[in-house]
Design a protein around this motif. Structure first.
Motif, PDB file in Angstrom:
ATOM      1  N   THR A 178       9.266 -13.563   0.836  1.00 51.67           N
ATOM      2  CA  THR A 178       8.218 -13.284  -0.143  1.00 51.67           C
ATOM      3  C   THR A 178       7.839 -11.812  -0.159  1.00 51.67           C
ATOM      4  OG1 THR A 178       7.329 -15.525   0.053  1.00 51.67           O
ATOM      5  CG2 THR A 178       5.859 -13.836  -0.839  1.00 51.67           C
ATOM      6  N   VAL A 179       7.722 -11.215   1.025  1.00 52.25           N
ATOM      7  CA  VAL A 179       7.343  -9.801   1.104  1.00 52.25           C
ATOM      8  C   VAL A 179       8.508  -8.900   0.739  1.00 52.25           C
ATOM      9  CG1 VAL A 179       6.547  -7.952   2.630  1.00 52.25           C
ATOM     10  CG2 VAL A 179       5.549 -10.244   2.808  1.00 52.25           C
ATOM     11  N   TRP A 180       9.655  -9.147   1.340  1.00 48.11           N
ATOM     12  CA  TRP A 180      10.790  -8.234   1.183  1.00 48.11           C
ATOM     13  C   TRP A 180      11.335  -8.189  -0.242  1.00 48.11           C
ATOM     14  CZ3 TRP A 180      13.929  -9.657   6.228  1.00 48.11           C
ATOM     15  CH2 TRP A 180      13.239  -9.129   7.347  1.00 48.11           C
ATOM     16  N   GLN A 181      11.287  -9.319  -0.959  1.00 44.95           N
ATOM     17  CA  GLN A 181      11.907  -9.338  -2.283  1.00 44.95           C
ATOM     18  C   GLN A 181      11.152  -8.494  -3.307  1.00 44.95           C
ATOM     19  OE1 GLN A 181      12.012 -13.350  -3.732  1.00 44.95           O
ATOM     20  NE2 GLN A 181       9.790 -13.605  -3.747  1.00 44.95           N
ATOM     21  N   HIS A 182       9.907  -8.117  -2.996  1.00 42.62           N
ATOM     22  CA  HIS A 182       9.118  -7.316  -3.929  1.00 42.62           C
ATOM     23  C   HIS A 182       9.109  -5.827  -3.584  1.00 42.62           C
ATOM     24  CE1 HIS A 182       7.714 -10.834  -6.035  1.00 42.62           C
ATOM     25  NE2 HIS A 182       7.258 -11.370  -4.912  1.00 42.62           N
ATOM     26  N   GLN A 183       9.765  -5.443  -2.495  1.00 43.90           N
ATOM     27  CA  GLN A 183       9.763  -4.032  -2.098  1.00 43.90           C
ATOM     28  C   GLN A 183      10.735  -3.233  -2.957  1.00 43.90           C
ATOM     29  OE1 GLN A 183      10.456  -4.216   2.160  1.00 43.90           O
ATOM     30  NE2 GLN A 183       8.333  -4.768   2.579  1.00 43.90           N
ATOM     31  N   GLN A 184      10.298  -2.081  -3.418  1.00 45.16           N
ATOM     32  CA  GLN A 184      11.088  -1.247  -4.314  1.00 45.16           C
ATOM     33  C   GLN A 184      11.790  -0.093  -3.602  1.00 45.16           C
ATOM     34  OE1 GLN A 184      11.424  -2.044  -7.683  1.00 45.16           O
ATOM     35  NE2 GLN A 184      10.376  -3.894  -6.934  1.00 45.16           N
TER      36      GLN A 184
END
Length: 376
Positions: A178-184
């Protein structure tokens, strides 16, 4: 000290050979921020490949953070190691490390340990607990640092399959995804030594990390890439290894990188002048002797059914173990017994599952079993 061959550890640039296509693809993934899942059998060279690419792609805007989480036994073990590795490897000096820790993480009590090892100046323990930080705070740390410094960060996590052993592992995996997939500004390279566990984490639709990134299946290094390397290392020691003999070394261990290096080293020791087949055979016997205690430990508690199952695989039966013919010929018991045998051997990492069926995971173990049990 100059080493002619290196085995049992990740190899450096002097001993890293081949992998041209894999280097290009992994380098591109790092440069363009593509998450990578690296899966392969043991002793093939995953860690060496990641280290090689990391050392060659880093620049002022791209930074690589590497960690090995094999020792982590819980979710917060992982968070402590994750945060310490990210902070330490994105800081050039210990005072900068302290400043960043205070800026990005509050309520920590870091303890520094200074190492006599020249490549590791210090290690740190942060004391992160559920009372001091949420998982999201820790997992977002590389993204916050990357934004602040104007970097892209690639986080490489070795032995990632350890996540699967954590208490309530599915919840932990969901948090990470959940956290990692939104990091740019951060991408991830996840890999490890237990192929079957990694495949379960990343290839099952029901798991949180399904389709998390680009899958790379790492195969063995071809013989034609090994030959010039092996011959040159013998030449450096004043001995001669022909390309044909180099091919024999590769073939006897099915091109598994660590075993190629180890068998080549024992062959070098056995060689006087020019390598012969007798030298290689002597070296192979030394290799078997070297691994006997390990193989005994791995196999001494196997049931008769499990050993019979492995014998069937060694006899080139890789699927359809439940048929009457195979069960009767190898004494595998009832059809319901087959899945239990298969699961037990996969969990022990004695066999591996490929698209074409089941295989013995270790090529030297396969020969050792033949000799120990006098299997034809």
């Amino acid at each position: 000290m100059r080493k002619p061959f290196v085995f049992g550890v990740a190899v450096g640039n002097d001993h890293f050979i081949g992998r041209k296509e894999e280097i290009e693809r992994l380098s591109a993934n790092f440069k363009y921020g593509v998450n990578t899942i690296l899966i392969s059998p043991r002793r093939i060279g995953k860690t060496s490949l990641v280290n090689y690419v990391a050392n060659n792609v880093q620049d002022e805007e791209l930074h690589v953070v590497k960690m090995d989480i094999f020792s982590c036994r819980s979710e917060y073990d992982f968070y402590n190691m994750f945060a310490a590795a990210v902070l330490q490897q994105t800081s050039s000096r210990i005072d900068e490390w302290r400043q960043m820790a205070q800026e990005f993480l509050t309520r920590i009590t870091p303890r520094f340990s200074f190492s006599p090892e020249p490549m590791q100046e210090y290690s740190v323990s942060l004391g992160i607990t559920p009372k001091t930080h949420t998982p999201e705070q820790i997992l977002n740390l590389p993204e916050e640092i990357a934004k602040r410094k104007g970097w892209h960060i690639v986080v490489c996590i070795d032995e990632f399959q350890q996540i699967g052993d954590f208490t309530d592992t599915l919840t932990v995996q969901k948090r990470l995804r959940t956290v990692w997939q939104h990091q740019q500004n951060v991408s991830y390279c996840l890999y490890g030594s237990k192929r079957n566990m990694l495949s379960s984490l990343f290839q099952q639709r029901s798991k949180p990390f399904y389709k998390f990134g680009s899958m790379m299946q790492l195969g063995v290094i071809p013989t034609e890439d090994w030959q010039p390397y092996l011959c040159s290392r013998f030449a450096n020691e004043g001995k001669t290894l022909s390309e044909d003999m180099a091919a024999e070394i590769c073939g006897m261990v099915e091109n598994h990188s660590s075993y190629v290096q180890q068998l080549a080293f024992y062959t070098l020791l056995a060689t006087n002048g020019t390598t012969t087949m007798a030298d290689i055979n002597q070296a192979y016997n030394d290799l078997l002797d070297e691994n006997t205690s390990l193989f005994l430990e791995k196999t001494e508690h196997l049931t008769t059914y499990q050993l019979n199952f492995m014998r069937a695989i060694i006899d080139d039966i890789h699927k359809d173990f439940g048929t009457v013919k195979v069960r009767d010929e190898y004494n595998l018991g009832s059809p319901s017994n087959i899945p239990r045998i298969r699961t037990a051997l996969l969990e022990r990492e004695l066999i591996e599952e490929l698209e074409s069926g089941l295989y013995i995971a270790d090529p030297v173990l396969k020969v050792w079993l033949r000799r120990r049990f006098k299997w034809a």
